[in-house]
Design an enzyme around this catalytic site. Sequence first.
Site, PDB file in Angstrom:
ATOM      1  N   ASP A   3       5.405  -0.998  19.005  1.00 42.97           N
ATOM      2  CA  ASP A   3       4.066  -0.821  18.465  1.00 42.97           C
ATOM      3  C   ASP A   3       3.327  -2.140  18.679  1.00 42.97           C
ATOM      4  O   ASP A   3       3.951  -3.180  18.918  1.00 42.97           O
ATOM      5  CB  ASP A   3       4.169  -0.469  16.981  1.00 42.97           C
ATOM      6  N   ASP A  34      -0.228  -3.298  16.864  1.00 40.88           N
ATOM      7  CA  ASP A  34      -0.825  -3.840  15.644  1.00 40.88           C
ATOM      8  C   ASP A  34       0.172  -3.815  14.493  1.00 40.88           C
ATOM      9  O   ASP A  34       0.752  -2.767  14.189  1.00 40.88           O
ATOM     10  CB  ASP A  34      -2.061  -3.023  15.254  1.00 40.88           C
ATOM     11  N   ASP A  59       5.989  -1.067  12.540  1.00 42.56           N
ATOM     12  CA  ASP A  59       5.861  -1.523  11.155  1.00 42.56           C
ATOM     13  C   ASP A  59       5.500  -0.420  10.174  1.00 42.56           C
ATOM     14  O   ASP A  59       5.323  -0.699   8.986  1.00 42.56           O
ATOM     15  CB  ASP A  59       4.791  -2.621  11.071  1.00 42.56           C
TER      16      ASP A  59
END
Length: 242
Positions: free
Chosen positions: A13, A15, A171
């Site tokens: 991922d 961001d 995240d």
Amino acid sequence: MSTAPIFDTAVFDLDGTLLNSLEDLAVSANFALQCLGYPTRSLEEVRQFVGNGGRMLMIRALPAQASPETVQQAFEIFAKHYEQHMRDHTRPYPGIEALLSEMARRGIRMAVVSNKMNEAVGPLVKGWFGGWIPVAVGEGEQIPKKPAPQGVWRALSLLGSCRERSLYLGDSDVDVVTARNAGLYAVGCSWGFRDRTVLEQAGADRIIDRPEELLSLFSAEETKRTGERIFPDFGPDGQHRN
């Protein structure tokens, strides 16, 4: 006798995982809200709004009664402002550049799959990580947003990798579900936009607290073979050159 490495490919991922982009996202979202006469949102509010793409960010930031036309207008203002300001405050998380450098040394294949607009993903990945990560897939007409698995499968195809030896690091719960849908091992990172509890509840296979912990899932030996083009170039538009 040494055992074979568990994985040879990592899909990331962007961001909240590789880049701390929260402030720039919040500034652009609030610029759009101000332009349309709506109250701005705090950094912590925006933290909870991100993860499902720019349009969903604006849907969550706007009042619940906002019309589809208002959402579209807000998204267009946000996207234009963000394109011009996405590098103002955004930086890699501590330890990320060292991690990627070591992974590249070992010949580990790497890609980014993000719900960020494709027009932003390519330049950001190229600018910060282009020497290490050759494939970047963002939100676009041909690729549905995560947790749909198509973006991950596209990245694996470009890398020449298989699902069984690939992991996904992110995240958020969206990232864990994406990994599951794509058939990849799901690794959560606790330093991003969501806390450890969210990752645990989503069912991450493993949660790491520091970037270097990811290295334990790969061979310590250099595996890049002479002449093999594991790390191809980006084209001038920031996209992977086939």
